[in-house]
Each structure stands twice: as C-alpha cells, then as structure tokens.
Design a protein around this motif. Structure first.
Motif, mmCIF file in Angstrom:
data_model
loop_
_atom_site.group_PDB
_atom_site.id
_atom_site.type_symbol
_atom_site.label_atom_id
_atom_site.label_comp_id
_atom_site.label_asym_id
_atom_site.label_seq_id
_atom_site.Cartn_x
_atom_site.Cartn_y
_atom_site.Cartn_z
ATOM 1 N N PRO A 110 0.827 -1.213 0.000
ATOM 2 C CA PRO A 110 0.000 0.000 0.000
ATOM 3 C C PRO A 110 0.858 1.258 0.000
ATOM 4 N N ARG A 111 0.354 2.298 -0.660
ATOM 5 C CA ARG A 111 1.102 3.548 -0.752
ATOM 6 C C ARG A 111 0.324 4.751 -0.231
ATOM 7 N N SER A 112 -0.995 4.681 -0.229
ATOM 8 C CA SER A 112 -1.775 5.797 0.297
ATOM 9 C C SER A 112 -3.200 5.338 0.594
ATOM 10 N N THR A 114 -6.027 -2.558 -6.285
ATOM 11 C CA THR A 114 -6.461 -1.461 -5.433
ATOM 12 C C THR A 114 -7.720 -1.900 -4.688
ATOM 13 N N GLN A 115 -7.784 -1.573 -3.399
ATOM 14 C CA GLN A 115 -8.860 -2.091 -2.557
ATOM 15 C C GLN A 115 -9.742 -0.968 -2.017
ATOM 16 N N ILE A 116 -11.036 -1.297 -1.839
ATOM 17 C CA ILE A 116 -11.993 -0.385 -1.217
ATOM 18 C C ILE A 116 -12.643 -1.116 -0.053
ATOM 19 N N TYR A 117 -12.633 -0.466 1.111
ATOM 20 C CA TYR A 117 -13.223 -1.034 2.319
ATOM 21 C C TYR A 117 -14.351 -0.128 2.796
ATOM 22 N N ALA A 128 -7.702 2.283 -0.759
ATOM 23 C CA ALA A 128 -6.305 1.932 -0.517
ATOM 24 C C ALA A 128 -5.611 1.649 -1.838
ATOM 25 N N SER A 129 -4.618 2.473 -2.164
ATOM 26 C CA SER A 129 -3.844 2.220 -3.378
ATOM 27 C C SER A 129 -2.851 1.093 -3.129
ATOM 28 N N SER A 130 -2.615 0.295 -4.149
ATOM 29 C CA SER A 130 -1.676 -0.821 -4.047
ATOM 30 C C SER A 130 -0.671 -0.732 -5.184
ATOM 31 N N PHE A 131 0.602 -0.722 -4.823
ATOM 32 C CA PHE A 131 1.658 -0.572 -5.829
ATOM 33 C C PHE A 131 1.947 -1.881 -6.552
#
Length: 545
Positions: free
Chosen positions: A510-512, A533-536, A526-529
């Motif tokens: 994760p980055r941000s 990319t995930q949404i909670y 949640a950004s994933s490098f």
C-alpha cells in the motif's frame, strides 16, 4: 315384534357391559402409580436423585418437588422434564454438568422455584429457560459462569428473585443487557461483583449503569476490489458529486471513478493519459476543477475540467528545471488564496510552492534545494500555516508562513528523526499530532506541546511507506502499510492517549489511503503498488448484541 326385540336388547346390554369393563381396565392402567426411579428416593410429594447418569422419565404423579445431587450427566438437555409437568420446585446441587441446553425445562408450566447451585455450569443456552412463565425464584449461584446470553430471562415476568452470587461474571459489553434488565425488572438480585475486565474488576454489577459501557466499535470490511495497481489515491467533491482519482504509474494514467448510486459501486468516470504518473492531485477553485499531474518523466502538467466538453484539457506545464522528480503534492489556502506545493526528490530539483493568480499557477517560492524531499504536509500550528518537509537526507523541517512577507520561513526541525519518508497530521480534542513514517526502523507518533513535537508512541516499521491517520466521526485511526507483512490498523484510545491495535488488512504494497463519505456510508480507498487497489467500508458494530 316383542320377541324379536328381546335378543336385540340383550346384545345392547352385553356391548354396554363390555365397554364399561374396558373403561375400568383403562382407568386402572392410567391411575397406576409409576415406581420411584432407580437411584432416587421418593416420598409422598418429593423425589431426591443421587448419582444418576441421566434424568429419569418416570416419577410418581404426586411428586411436585425434584432434587438432583452429585449426578453424573454432563448437561441438561432439551425436554428433560416433559414427563413431569406437575413440578413446582426443581433443584440441582453438587452436580458435574456444565451446560444447560435450550428448552431444558420445556413443559414445566407450574414450576415456581428453580435452584441450579454449586455446579460447574459454564454455559447456558439463550433459550434455556424458555416457557418458565410461572417461575418466581431462580438461583444460578456458585457456578462457573463468566457471562449470560442476552435476554436469557425474557418472558419470565413472574420472577421476584434472581441469585447470581458466586460466579466469575465479566462485566463487559456482553453483559450490558443484564445491567439494563436489572434497572427495569421487578425481581431483586443480591449484590454481585465483577471479576473483570480490569476497569470493572471488584465493582458491584448492581451499581453499574448502561451508559457506563462503551460497546460501539467498528471495522473496515472489504467492499470492492479494483483490477489495477496504483500509487496514490485522492477523494474530492465536484459539482455536488463525490469522486476519487488514482495515479497509475505503470499504466500511465490518472483514473477517475464516480459512485454509482444504483449499483452501489465505484465505476470508471474518466482518465487523463500521462507517463509514469505518481500523483494526480485534484484542486477546486471557484467551482472549477484542476488536476495537478506529477510525472517522473516527461515533466508535470496541470489539467482543467472543461464541463461543456465534458473532458480534461491540459492548460499548463510545470517548470521542469525546478520539478525534476516529484514525489508528493499538497494543496492549501492561506488568507483566501489558493496554493499547492510539490516535494521534489531529485538532487537537482527544488521543492516549490505555486500560487493561483486567477489565470494560472505560477512559482511563488522555492524552498530548500538539494535535499531530496519525499513528502510535504500542510497544517496549522497555533492557527498559523506551516509546512513540514520530510527528506531522505535530513531530519523533517518545519516551515512557518510569514504573513508580512507572504512566504514560508524555516522555523525548526524534528530532532532524532532521520530517514523519515512522510509526515501526516491529525487532531484529537484540539491537540495536534503527527505520524512519521520510516521504511525500516521505528515509525512514531508525536504531539505538539506548544514549542516542539515530542514523542508519544513508537511503532516497529518493516517496509512501511505510509502511516496514514484517518478520522471518521469520533473514530480516529492510523493505518500503517507494509510491503513485507499485513497492514496494521490502529485505533485511538482516548483514555490511554495512544493508538491500540484494531485490525489487519491484506493489501499488497500500500502507498496511500483516502476516505470518501457518500450515501450515509464511509469508504476507505487503498492504493496498491503491486496488487489490486482495494476499497473497504467502515462498519459500526455493537458488541452488546
């Protein structure tokens, strides 16, 4: 005719006599008294069973009180007493069973006294006492109970006495219902003491109040997975609608998503094509949407949303001599004027503040050069605008806005904090805190004491490139990402004045993180490098249920 009727009358009499004989025989069988079961002693109206292996099914019909002592069965199973419906008193003492099953006392419609004392009961079914509408006195004293299922006394409106002494009751949220029930029932309870948790240990349950329990908690639940990698995420409002934008370095795009109010998901809205994108920063000025697109190669640019054409148009390039390797962008307003600052991480560039002049953005101030800044954070300290720059080559530097000069002046640095990758701030009840991220070593939370930042808490960092505070209503979190393990979610504990572990999230590199509130729901993006990319979704949970 008379002669013919006489045989018929004789046959009728014979049938009647036979029927009466059958009734008498049946009545004789029905009133025949069952024997006292083996292992039990029966008197005229009482039975005492000792060392029995199970609950007997046959007792004399005039037995109205039944006792079990030192029995060998492990539980009171459902329907154990359907064959003794006349019972008015039932007692268990010094037995070895540890469980009362649901409907254990089914059929005991006349039971008034139930004593289950000095046993080893650790668990009771929520419906164990279902149907005991005439029960007056219930004792569960001196067992191994730590809690009671919610509403276990529901429907027992005749109760006048409940005895729970001698158990190890834990007065946590699972027992909040009991405190509420005690304040509304007509039944009396002897003084009961809490065995835990530590904050309640030794207190009388009778003295607790429902509002003494803080039973609301929350968690981030996986909601939507997006099939792309991203390095930054920003949520923003434009035209009364909520949007999010992700910077995708490998695809070379800024991907904008909007909320679908029908499907209840985030869907693609638009894109800005770019190269090696690291930040897509939205900025709304006078109802116009601008997007600052920072790139590692090919320079950085500013786009404007053309609402009539419904697309993004590039309106400006950013000075490539000052911004060579952008790493972070912050937007802010001072005295009604709009600014943004780009942190430059190259050896030859310079972190620069840009100002909106009504037509475009122009370089307003270059901060220290040659320091390879990795992050910039805008915040107010004592109601004065400040910037904190973190760098790979020096300790974080604090700048303060000089209102007369309309520039930032270097104020101080944060001691004993080398190799800080980023700094993010949050507030709790007026106090200012910052989260400082280190990739390897210890990340820290610090508090502003009026003159400097002082350490509050230390967190081991293993591959962390983001330590992001997020605030949702009264809930304050800090999320520490990791490239090597699970992402840790911490929740602020007001009583301790520190973060405590709350949850783990499985996000790759994760980055941000960013929050968006929409349709009375709150989502964490949640950004994933190196992954999806995930949404909670942030969900509230009542622990007392």
């Amino acid at each position: 005719h008379k002669a013919a009727s006489e045989p018929l009358q004789g046959l009728t009499l014979l049938v009647w006599v036979a029927a009466v004989s059958l009734v008498l025989v049946a009545d004789g069988r029905r009133v025949r008294q069952p024997r006292c079961p083996a292992g039990c002693t029966c008197t005229k109206d009482n039975a005492l069973c000792e060392n029995v292996r199970s609950v007997p099914h046959t007792f004399p019909s005039d037995v109205v009180s039944l006792s079990f002592v030192k029995s060998g069965f492990n539980e009171i199973t459902g329907g154990s007493f359907v064959h003794t419906p006349a019972l008015q008193l039932l007692l268990f003492t010094a037995n070895s069973f540890d469980l009362i099953d649901e409907d254990a006392f089914l059929g005991l419609t006349h039971l008034e006294y139930l004593f289950i004392e000095n046993n080893k009961i650790a668990s009771i079914s929520p419906y164990a006492f279902r149907g005991l509408k005439t029960l007056i006195h219930l004792s569960l004293a001196y067992n191994n109970l730590e809690t009671l299922p919610k509403d276990v006394f529901k429907g027992m409106d005749a109760l006048t006495k409940v005895d729970l002494r001698g158990n190890n009751l834990i007065c946590d949220c699972k027992l909040k219902w009991l405190v509420e029930w005690m304040h509304h029932t007509n039944a009396t309870l002897d003084q009961i003491y809490c065995s835990g948790p530590p904050l309640q240990q030794g207190k009388k349950i009778n003295d607790l109040l429902p509002h003494s329990f803080d039973c609301m908690t929350a968690e981030f639940a996986s909601y939507q997975s997006l099939k792309f990698e991203s390095i930054s995420v920003e949520a923003f409002t434009f035209g009364k609608e909520q949007y999010v934008v992700f910077a995708q370095p490998f695809a070379g795009t800024c991907s904008f998503l909007e909320w679908d109010h029908v499907e209840m998901t985030f869907r693609m809205y638009d894109t800005i094509e770019s190269t090696s994108t690291v930040v897509c920063k939205p900025m709304v000025i006078d109802n116009h949407l601008f997007v600052i697109v920072a790139q590692l190669f090919g320079g950085s640019h500013i786009y404007k949303r053309d609402t009539s054409a419904n697309k993004f148009i590039k309106i400006q390039d950013i000075d490539i001599l000052k911004i060579r390797k952008p790493n972070d962008i912050e937007t802010f307003m001072i005295d009604g004027e709009s600014f943004f600052v780009i942190a430059d991480s190259s050896k030859a560039g310079s972190t620069t503040v840009y100002k909106w002049n009504g037509n475009g953005f122009y370089s307003h101030q270059s901060l220290h050069p040659w320091y390879r800044d990795t992050d910039v954070e805008y915040l107010e300290i004592s109601n004065k605008p400040h910037l904190i720059l973190s760098s790979s080559s020096q300790r974080p530097v604090v700048y303060q806005w000089n209102r007369s000069q309309k520039q930032f002046d270097r104020r101080t640095d944060i001691p004993e904090m080398e190799d800080v990758f980023s700094v993010k701030h949050f507030r709790v009840k007026g106090d200012l805190f910052i989260c400082l991220t280190r990739f390897i070593g210890d990340s820290k939370v610090m508090r502003w004491d009026g003159a400097m930042f002082k350490e509050v808490q230390t967190f081991p960092s293993r591959g962390s490139m983001v330590f992001q505070p997020v605030s949702i209503g009264n809930w304050q979190y800090a999320i520490m990402g990791s490239d090597y393990s699970l992402t840790q979610v911490y929740q602020w504990d007001t009583k301790r004045g520190q973060f405590v572990p709350s949850q783990e999230l499985n996000i790759q590199a994760p980055r941000s993180f960013s929050l968006v509130a929409i349709d009375d729901r709150v989502f964490l993006l949640a950004s994933s490098f190196k992954g999806k990319t995930q949404i909670y979704e942030h969900l509230m949970i009542d622990l007392s249920n």
